[in-house]
Write a protein that holds these residues in place. Structure first.
Motif, PDB file in Angstrom:
ATOM      1  N   SER A   1      -8.924  49.818   1.556  1.00 23.99           N
ATOM      2  CA  SER A   1      -8.472  49.420   0.062  1.00 23.99           C
ATOM      3  C   SER A   1      -8.411  47.917  -0.104  1.00 23.99           C
ATOM      4  CB  SER A   1      -7.197  50.124  -0.297  1.00 23.99           C
ATOM      5  OG  SER A   1      -7.359  51.379  -0.429  1.00 23.99           O
ATOM      6  N   LEU A   2      -7.745  47.387   1.120  1.00 22.68           N
ATOM      7  CA  LEU A   2      -7.574  45.523   0.928  1.00 22.68           C
ATOM      8  C   LEU A   2      -8.698  45.049   1.445  1.00 22.68           C
ATOM      9  CD1 LEU A   2      -3.978  45.718   2.592  1.00 22.68           C
ATOM     10  CD2 LEU A   2      -4.378  45.607   0.383  1.00 22.68           C
ATOM     11  N   LYS A   3      -9.425  45.304   2.393  1.00 24.58           N
ATOM     12  CA  LYS A   3     -10.432  44.466   2.868  1.00 24.58           C
ATOM     13  C   LYS A   3     -11.813  44.737   2.035  1.00 24.58           C
ATOM     14  CE  LYS A   3      -8.951  44.102   7.738  1.00 24.58           C
ATOM     15  NZ  LYS A   3      -9.072  44.597   8.989  1.00 24.58           N
ATOM     16  N   ASN A   4     -12.009  45.917   1.729  1.00 24.70           N
ATOM     17  CA  ASN A   4     -13.316  46.368   1.092  1.00 24.70           C
ATOM     18  C   ASN A   4     -13.051  46.699  -0.455  1.00 24.70           C
ATOM     19  OD1 ASN A   4     -14.477  46.476   3.646  1.00 24.70           O
ATOM     20  ND2 ASN A   4     -13.862  48.526   4.162  1.00 24.70           N
ATOM     21  N   LYS A   5     -12.033  46.605  -0.794  1.00 24.26           N
ATOM     22  CA  LYS A   5     -11.493  46.997  -2.180  1.00 24.26           C
ATOM     23  C   LYS A   5     -12.190  48.107  -2.781  1.00 24.26           C
ATOM     24  CE  LYS A   5      -9.317  42.877  -3.066  1.00 24.26           C
ATOM     25  NZ  LYS A   5      -9.552  42.596  -1.765  1.00 24.26           N
ATOM     26  N   ARG A   6     -12.104  49.070  -1.921  1.00 28.91           N
ATOM     27  CA  ARG A   6     -12.673  50.249  -2.410  1.00 28.91           C
ATOM     28  C   ARG A   6     -11.474  51.335  -3.007  1.00 28.91           C
ATOM     29  NH1 ARG A   6     -16.386  51.918   2.836  1.00 28.91           N
ATOM     30  NH2 ARG A   6     -17.958  50.499   2.588  1.00 28.91           N
ATOM     31  N   ASN A   7     -12.047  52.358  -3.678  1.00 29.87           N
ATOM     32  CA  ASN A   7     -11.144  53.306  -4.385  1.00 29.87           C
ATOM     33  C   ASN A   7     -10.203  53.925  -3.142  1.00 29.87           C
ATOM     34  OD1 ASN A   7     -12.437  52.461  -6.942  1.00 29.87           O
ATOM     35  ND2 ASN A   7     -13.651  54.291  -6.844  1.00 29.87           N
ATOM     36  N   THR A   8      -8.928  54.326  -3.694  1.00 30.64           N
ATOM     37  CA  THR A   8      -8.224  55.145  -2.791  1.00 30.64           C
ATOM     38  C   THR A   8      -8.908  56.547  -3.047  1.00 30.64           C
ATOM     39  OG1 THR A   8      -6.565  55.773  -4.420  1.00 30.64           O
ATOM     40  CG2 THR A   8      -6.291  53.744  -3.015  1.00 30.64           C
ATOM     41  N   GLU A   9      -8.207  57.422  -2.389  1.00 35.13           N
ATOM     42  CA  GLU A   9      -8.689  58.892  -2.631  1.00 35.13           C
ATOM     43  C   GLU A   9      -7.859  59.500  -3.592  1.00 35.13           C
ATOM     44  OE1 GLU A   9      -6.794  61.685   0.235  1.00 35.13           O
ATOM     45  OE2 GLU A   9      -5.484  60.029   0.919  1.00 35.13           O
ATOM     46  N   ALA A  10      -8.129  60.195  -4.318  1.00 33.51           N
ATOM     47  CA  ALA A  10      -7.330  60.877  -5.487  1.00 33.51           C
ATOM     48  C   ALA A  10      -6.084  61.602  -4.954  1.00 33.51           C
ATOM     49  CB  ALA A  10      -8.291  62.074  -6.235  1.00 33.51           C
ATOM     50  N   VAL A  11      -4.976  61.408  -5.448  1.00 35.78           N
ATOM     51  CA  VAL A  11      -3.678  61.734  -4.679  1.00 35.78           C
ATOM     52  C   VAL A  11      -2.872  62.456  -5.833  1.00 35.78           C
ATOM     53  CG1 VAL A  11      -1.484  61.084  -3.591  1.00 35.78           C
ATOM     54  CG2 VAL A  11      -3.480  59.893  -3.231  1.00 35.78           C
ATOM     55  N   GLU A  12      -2.410  63.685  -5.455  1.00 34.99           N
ATOM     56  CA  GLU A  12      -1.645  64.392  -6.279  1.00 34.99           C
ATOM     57  C   GLU A  12      -0.117  63.918  -6.327  1.00 34.99           C
ATOM     58  OE1 GLU A  12      -0.448  69.115  -7.336  1.00 34.99           O
ATOM     59  OE2 GLU A  12      -0.952  68.598  -5.306  1.00 34.99           O
ATOM     60  N   VAL A  13       0.180  63.277  -7.387  1.00 30.90           N
ATOM     61  CA  VAL A  13       1.611  62.604  -7.602  1.00 30.90           C
ATOM     62  C   VAL A  13       2.466  63.578  -8.407  1.00 30.90           C
ATOM     63  CG1 VAL A  13       0.713  60.320  -7.423  1.00 30.90           C
ATOM     64  CG2 VAL A  13       0.399  61.210  -9.690  1.00 30.90           C
ATOM     65  N   ALA A  14       2.193  64.449  -8.932  1.00 28.97           N
ATOM     66  CA  ALA A  14       2.739  65.727  -9.426  1.00 28.97           C
ATOM     67  C   ALA A  14       1.993  66.735  -9.672  1.00 28.97           C
ATOM     68  CB  ALA A  14       3.082  64.908 -10.944  1.00 28.97           C
ATOM     69  N   PRO A  15       2.720  67.939 -10.070  1.00 32.01           N
ATOM     70  CA  PRO A  15       1.790  69.009 -10.351  1.00 32.01           C
ATOM     71  C   PRO A  15       0.854  68.856 -11.471  1.00 32.01           C
ATOM     72  CG  PRO A  15       4.256  69.619 -10.144  1.00 32.01           C
ATOM     73  CD  PRO A  15       4.138  68.107 -10.345  1.00 32.01           C
ATOM     74  N   ASN A  16      -0.462  69.414 -11.176  1.00 35.32           N
ATOM     75  CA  ASN A  16      -1.752  69.068 -12.044  1.00 35.32           C
ATOM     76  C   ASN A  16      -1.672  67.674 -12.304  1.00 35.32           C
ATOM     77  OD1 ASN A  16      -2.340  71.831 -11.964  1.00 35.32           O
ATOM     78  ND2 ASN A  16      -0.452  72.319 -13.212  1.00 35.32           N
ATOM     79  N   THR A  17      -1.671  66.695 -11.654  1.00 34.09           N
ATOM     80  CA  THR A  17      -1.661  65.333 -12.031  1.00 34.09           C
ATOM     81  C   THR A  17      -2.179  64.608 -10.672  1.00 34.09           C
ATOM     82  OG1 THR A  17       0.096  65.296 -13.660  1.00 34.09           O
ATOM     83  CG2 THR A  17      -0.660  63.226 -12.871  1.00 34.09           C
ATOM     84  N   LEU A  18      -3.270  63.913 -10.862  1.00 33.80           N
ATOM     85  CA  LEU A  18      -4.132  63.143  -9.817  1.00 33.80           C
ATOM     86  C   LEU A  18      -4.330  61.702 -10.008  1.00 33.80           C
ATOM     87  CD1 LEU A  18      -7.261  65.707  -9.159  1.00 33.80           C
ATOM     88  CD2 LEU A  18      -5.031  65.390  -7.744  1.00 33.80           C
ATOM     89  N   LEU A  19      -3.912  61.029  -9.036  1.00 30.91           N
ATOM     90  CA  LEU A  19      -4.117  59.426  -9.375  1.00 30.91           C
ATOM     91  C   LEU A  19      -5.148  59.057  -8.374  1.00 30.91           C
ATOM     92  CD1 LEU A  19      -1.285  57.193 -10.167  1.00 30.91           C
ATOM     93  CD2 LEU A  19      -2.791  56.548  -8.494  1.00 30.91           C
ATOM     94  N   ALA A  20      -5.885  57.816  -8.705  1.00 26.83           N
ATOM     95  CA  ALA A  20      -6.754  57.118  -7.755  1.00 26.83           C
ATOM     96  C   ALA A  20      -6.540  55.733  -8.336  1.00 26.83           C
ATOM     97  CB  ALA A  20      -8.320  57.700  -8.051  1.00 26.83           C
ATOM     98  N   ALA A  21      -6.478  54.881  -7.276  1.00 25.36           N
ATOM     99  CA  ALA A  21      -6.288  53.576  -7.466  1.00 25.36           C
ATOM    100  C   ALA A  21      -7.282  52.590  -6.700  1.00 25.36           C
ATOM    101  CB  ALA A  21      -4.741  53.043  -6.999  1.00 25.36           C
ATOM    102  N   ARG A  22      -7.273  51.233  -7.256  1.00 22.71           N
ATOM    103  CA  ARG A  22      -8.056  50.297  -6.726  1.00 22.71           C
ATOM    104  C   ARG A  22      -7.417  48.799  -6.612  1.00 22.71           C
ATOM    105  NH1 ARG A  22     -12.407  46.801  -8.483  1.00 22.71           N
ATOM    106  NH2 ARG A  22     -14.068  46.478  -6.951  1.00 22.71           N
ATOM    107  N   VAL A  23      -7.529  48.319  -5.484  1.00 23.55           N
ATOM    108  CA  VAL A  23      -6.958  46.916  -5.417  1.00 23.55           C
ATOM    109  C   VAL A  23      -7.578  45.701  -6.190  1.00 23.55           C
ATOM    110  CG1 VAL A  23      -5.970  44.927  -3.913  1.00 23.55           C
ATOM    111  CG2 VAL A  23      -5.791  47.542  -3.228  1.00 23.55           C
ATOM    112  N   ILE A  24      -6.973  44.954  -6.933  1.00 23.20           N
ATOM    113  CA  ILE A  24      -7.642  43.898  -7.661  1.00 23.20           C
ATOM    114  C   ILE A  24      -7.000  42.452  -7.193  1.00 23.20           C
ATOM    115  CG2 ILE A  24      -8.369  45.284  -9.780  1.00 23.20           C
ATOM    116  CD1 ILE A  24      -5.845  44.429 -11.194  1.00 23.20           C
ATOM    117  N   GLU A  25      -5.941  42.464  -6.678  1.00 24.93           N
ATOM    118  CA  GLU A  25      -5.204  41.364  -6.260  1.00 24.93           C
ATOM    119  C   GLU A  25      -4.412  41.547  -5.072  1.00 24.93           C
ATOM    120  OE1 GLU A  25      -3.185  37.409  -8.195  1.00 24.93           O
ATOM    121  OE2 GLU A  25      -3.680  39.242  -9.478  1.00 24.93           O
TER     122      GLU A  25
END
Length: 635
Positions: free
Chosen positions: A458-482
């Motif tokens: 994520s930090l070096k290649n600025k790639r998307n993170t995997e989709a993470v289940e942060v709550a029931p029936n809720t997926l989050l994916a992120a990407r570092v911009i700074e």
């Protein structure tokens, strides 16, 4: 633990309510004895085994329970440790031991008991009566058959017999309870004196070399963790709900196929005159009086309200002319209900006897049962259809979403466009936050999300993170911009902070030393010249009066010779001295308190008996736990 859920019928009933959201790990005693399941064994108990499949079911159920209790602060990775896995497995071993004992002892729950317990589950009732439609709908929502659920309930009732036979037999003796009560209610009269750190401020000077030394030895304390800003997208069931709108045809079809849900039962309105009765002698007098009142009512039916205000002994309705309002079946005692639903409108009953006494009833109105209109039921039907459709869509979308995030790693835009999601931006996210601070980050406050954000990819290649289940029936994916790397604050910035810290520490040391010195003098008989704070009484029952360390010191003190002196570290620094002046016990203890203590201690003894019983079972049966398989299994 599981056996807490089978202590009594109320808890057994609650098992079904938990079933609406939590999967059960097992289906009856037979499934254990037959050794069903697939995969490697994680443990063997006697001649039975606990498989990976059974462990996974229990593991997921435990995670769901923790998630319900802790909400957003629940961290799934906190359970993914060897110790946590072993705790779940040991719980399964204890359950297995109990089931084997129940099986050998031929314990079981009969059909009549099973029917009675299920019929009393509130979630399965409609208008106070068991509803087969609700029962079947609840089972369907969980993906269970009636046979599976009833096997589970039969198992729970069977275990209740075994657990109750052991755990409900703790008896606290009167002498022990009296002694505990005497200890618990003892009061000690004290005065106090505090040596505060501030009293020694003039004696403390912090030098620059001391500050530099502390800084050099505690560089980590002044590190600023690496930080990152991210953009992220959320795919959630709630988000999909807003995108779903059922058609008129779907709403109509649902309504027509589920009309039993929208049937409103008949209600009746009645007034009554109640003559209270208790005991045989009183009942005869009450009946005679009720018969006299009945004659008056029959003579002048139009005066029923007036006669109710004059004669009725029901305080809730007498002043309203006996009016009870509308009610349905199951809301009144049976003799009363049977009479009301057997009358015609404006008809009078004869004397109706119930557990309360004698009633004279007048049926004043009938509200026939009817089917709620489609227009009336439409909002809740649309909500149910929307949720069902969104659930199906989420199940299908989750995999596609995860794949897109992985297969197109340089941007979140494709996934956002496909699923109509908003790309959001975070503030600065620090690495290595403690669990208590994660909640302040909202849905980004998830250890797995942060671990993915601060990964090399994520930090070096600025790639998307995997989709993470942060709550029931809720997926989050992120990407570092700074990104900001970790750094250490220079001494010039933290110098004042270090100086204040060292000064406070030295002042606290001096305050403690002065307090301990004065305590030794007083205990050795020196003249007491301290200006003690006003006297007050303290007891073990009200631990909020003093800090725990102070309360322990006061009640551990030898009070054979008074006054007695003790000391304890003060909260926030410094040292407390306590002068114990008198020791007393209440002349009389409330009998309710005594009974409560006896019951509480009996419960503790019962729990100890049950723990000992389980320990005995572990000695009686051969138990093998495959720890290497348990610890190496990835979760």
């Amino acid at each position: 633990m599981f056996f807490d859920a089978v202590r009594n019928n109320k808890r057994v009933v609650q098992i079904f309510l938990a079933l609406i959201t939590l999967p059960f790990a097992f289906w009856g005693v037979d499934s254990y004895v037959r050794n069903t399941g697939a995969g490697a064994d994680l443990a063997r108990v006697g001649d039975t085994k606990i498989t990976i499949l059974q462990f996974d079911q229990a593991w997921r159920a435990q995670q769901d329970r923790m998630r319900q209790v802790l909400g957003a602060s629940f961290l799934p990775e906190s359970m993914n440790t060897p110790a946590a896995r072993l705790a779940v497995l040991n719980s399964l071993v204890d359950q297995r031991l109990l089931l084997l004992e129940a099986s050998q002892g031929r314990l079981g729950a009969g059909d009549d008991l099973l029917r009675d317990v299920i019929a009393k589950i509130p979630a399965l009732q409609e208008n106070g009566r068991f509803s087969m439609a609700r029962y079947q709908a609840a089972l369907a929502a969980q993906g269970m058959s009636q046979a599976q659920f009833e096997a589970q309930m039969r198992q729970d009732l069977t275990l209740q017999q075994l657990v109750g036979a052991v755990g409900d037999t703790g008896i606290a003796g009167n002498k022990v309870v009296d002694k505990l009560l005497r200890i618990q209610t003892e009061e000690r009269q004290i005065a106090e004196w505090r040596f505060t750190p501030g009293q020694f401020a003039d004696q403390v000077k912090i030098t620059l070399p001391a500050i530099e030394k502390y800084y050099a030895q505690n560089l980590k304390r002044f590190e600023v963790a690496e930080q990152a800003k991210v953009e992220y997208v959320l795919l959630s069931l709630e988000g999909l709900l807003a995108q779903v709108k059922p058609s008129d045809g779907e709403v109509t079809a649902w309504y027509e196929s589920h009309q039993d849900r929208y049937q409103q039962a008949e209600e009746r309105r009645a007034s009554h005159i109640l003559i209270l009765a208790s005991g045989e002698v009183d009942r005869e007098k009450a009946r005679a009086k009720a018969e006299d009142v009945l004659k008056e009512v029959q003579k002048s039916p139009a005066k029923f309200a007036e006669l109710a205000r004059q004669h009725s002994q029901d305080p809730g309705s007498a002043e309203k002319g006996g009016d009870l309002g509308f009610f349905g079946r199951g809301m009144m005692v049976k003799p009363f209900e049977d009479s009301v639903f057997g009358l015609r409108e404006n008809e009078l009953s004869g004397l109706v006897q119930s557990e309360f006494g004698y009633h004279i009833i007048k049926l004043t109105a009938i509200k026939p049962g009817k089917l709620r209109s489609l227009a009336d039921a439409r909002p809740e039907i649309e909500e149910e259809l929307r949720r069902q459709a969104a659930s199906r869509q989420f199940a299908e979308a989750a995999e596609t979403f995860s794949n897109m995030i992985y297969e197109q790693p340089d941007s979140l835009q494709p996934a956002a466009e496909k699923f109509r999601l908003k790309i959001q931006q975070s503030g600065w996210l620090p690495r290595g936050l403690s669990p208590d601070k994660l909640a302040g980050l909202g849905q980004l406050g998830n250890q797995k999300v942060l671990a993915a954000v601060f990964s090399d990819d994520s930090l070096k290649n600025k790639r998307n993170t995997e989709a993470v289940e942060v709550a029931p029936n809720t997926l989050l994916a992120a990407r570092v911009i700074e990104y900001r790397p970790a750094s250490t604050q220079p001494l010039a910035i933290v110098k004042a902070e270090i100086e204040a810290l060292l000064k406070a520490e030295e002042e606290a040391v001096l305050a403690r030393a002065a307090g301990e010195s004065k305590l030794r003098e007083l205990q050795q008989g020196a003249e007491d010249k301290l200006a003690w704070a006003p006297v007050r009484r303290v007891s073990r029952q009200d631990g909020r009066q003093l800090p725990e360390a102070s309360l322990k010191a006061i009640f551990r003190a030898d009070v054979r010779q008074l006054p007695a002196y003790v000391g304890a570290d003060a909260e926030g620094g410094g040292y407390m001295l306590y002068k114990i002046m008198t020791v007393s016990h209440p002349e009389k203890v409330d009998d309710n308190r005594r009974k409560a203590l006896q019951a509480e201690y009996g419960t503790i003894l019962g729990q100890e008996d049950f723990a000992a019983y389980l320990a005995g079972l572990r000695l009686r049966y051969k138990i093998d736990i495959n720890k290497s398989a348990l610890e190496s299994k990835e979760r």
